[in-house]
Design a protein around this motif. Structure first.
Motif, PDB file in Angstrom:
ATOM      1  N   SER A  20       0.838  -1.049  -0.015  1.00  0.00           N
ATOM      2  CA  SER A  20       0.090  -0.118   0.079  1.00  0.00           C
ATOM      3  C   SER A  20       0.586   1.173   0.035  1.00  0.00           C
ATOM      4  CB  SER A  20      -1.031   0.132   1.178  1.00  0.00           C
ATOM      5  OG  SER A  20      -1.763  -0.963   1.335  1.00  0.00           O
ATOM      6  N   SER A  29      -6.006  12.759  -7.295  1.00  0.00           N
ATOM      7  CA  SER A  29      -6.549  12.109  -8.630  1.00  0.00           C
ATOM      8  C   SER A  29      -5.912  12.882  -9.808  1.00  0.00           C
ATOM      9  CB  SER A  29      -8.030  12.567  -8.557  1.00  0.00           C
ATOM     10  OG  SER A  29      -8.243  14.102  -8.259  1.00  0.00           O
ATOM     11  N   SER A  70      -3.651  -0.906  -8.335  1.00  0.00           N
ATOM     12  CA  SER A  70      -4.965  -0.384  -8.255  1.00  0.00           C
ATOM     13  C   SER A  70      -4.916   0.799  -7.481  1.00  0.00           C
ATOM     14  CB  SER A  70      -5.979  -1.316  -7.806  1.00  0.00           C
ATOM     15  OG  SER A  70      -5.486  -1.721  -6.344  1.00  0.00           O
ATOM     16  N   ARG A  71      -6.087   1.543  -7.410  1.00  0.00           N
ATOM     17  CA  ARG A  71      -5.770   2.981  -6.514  1.00  0.00           C
ATOM     18  C   ARG A  71      -7.318   3.274  -6.033  1.00  0.00           C
ATOM     19  NH1 ARG A  71      -3.438   7.503 -10.143  1.00  0.00           N
ATOM     20  NH2 ARG A  71      -4.243   8.815  -8.698  1.00  0.00           N
ATOM     21  N   ASP A  72      -7.100   3.841  -5.145  1.00  0.00           N
ATOM     22  CA  ASP A  72      -8.692   4.485  -4.815  1.00  0.00           C
ATOM     23  C   ASP A  72      -8.217   5.919  -4.504  1.00  0.00           C
ATOM     24  OD1 ASP A  72     -10.712   5.202  -3.118  1.00  0.00           O
ATOM     25  OD2 ASP A  72     -10.808   3.214  -1.951  1.00  0.00           O
ATOM     26  N   ASN A  73      -8.952   6.820  -5.258  1.00  0.00           N
ATOM     27  CA  ASN A  73      -8.752   8.077  -5.202  1.00  0.00           C
ATOM     28  C   ASN A  73      -9.431   8.883  -4.082  1.00  0.00           C
ATOM     29  OD1 ASN A  73      -7.125   8.120  -7.385  1.00  0.00           O
ATOM     30  ND2 ASN A  73      -8.755   8.888  -8.680  1.00  0.00           N
ATOM     31  N   LYS A  75      -9.274   7.428  -1.240  1.00  0.00           N
ATOM     32  CA  LYS A  75      -8.457   7.130   0.126  1.00  0.00           C
ATOM     33  C   LYS A  75      -7.012   7.839  -0.145  1.00  0.00           C
ATOM     34  CE  LYS A  75     -10.938   3.284   1.872  1.00  0.00           C
ATOM     35  NZ  LYS A  75     -11.108   1.851   1.974  1.00  0.00           N
ATOM     36  N   TYR A  79      -2.235   0.697  -4.452  1.00  0.00           N
ATOM     37  CA  TYR A  79      -1.879  -0.592  -4.001  1.00  0.00           C
ATOM     38  C   TYR A  79      -1.310  -1.426  -5.138  1.00  0.00           C
ATOM     39  CZ  TYR A  79      -5.576   1.147  -1.066  1.00  0.00           C
ATOM     40  OH  TYR A  79      -6.580   1.807  -0.222  1.00  0.00           O
TER      41      TYR A  79
END
Length: 122
Positions: A20, A29, A70-73, A75, A79
């Motif tokens: 992470s 973003s 992958s990404r979580d914009n 948060k 990852y």
């Protein structure tokens, strides 16, 4: 800007780890994100990169089919899911950011995390 990588450790060949990277101090973003690695005595190399929206991804040939970026914009996080690990995956893994467009070249990334060590035993 701070990029904090975590999740490294010792794994057996064939095992899995999930890295992470938590980002702060930037508009997450608006940045392409990448994972790179550096093994002892070797140059830093691309592992995987992901576009700002997460739609486009690129992988170095040696990890295709085994690793997933992958990404979580929401948060501010990116990852790297690493499956079917091999001893040759042993390296320090770094996350990095680059404004706007994705690139596969390490020198194009302007902010780097501190690295997290992944060791894969045979």
């Amino acid at each position: 800007v701070q990029l904090q990588a975590s999740g490294g450790g010792l794994a057996q060949a064939g095992g899995s780890l999930r890295l992470s990277c938590a980002a702060s101090g930037l508009t997450f973003s608006n940045n392409a994100m990448g994972w790179f690695r550096q093994a002892p005595g070797k140059e830093r190399e691309l592992v995987a990169v992901v576009s700002r929206t997460g739609v486009r991804t690129y992988y170095t040939d040696s990890v295709k089919g085994r690793f997933t970026i992958s990404r979580d914009n929401a948060k501010n996080a990116v990852y790297l899911q690493m499956n079917s690990l091999k001893p040759e995956d042993t390296a320090v893994y770094y996350c990095a950011s680059r404004p706007w467009s994705v690139s596969t070249t390490p020198k194009d990334y302007n902010y780097w995390g501190q690295g997290t060590l992944v060791t894969v035993s045979s």
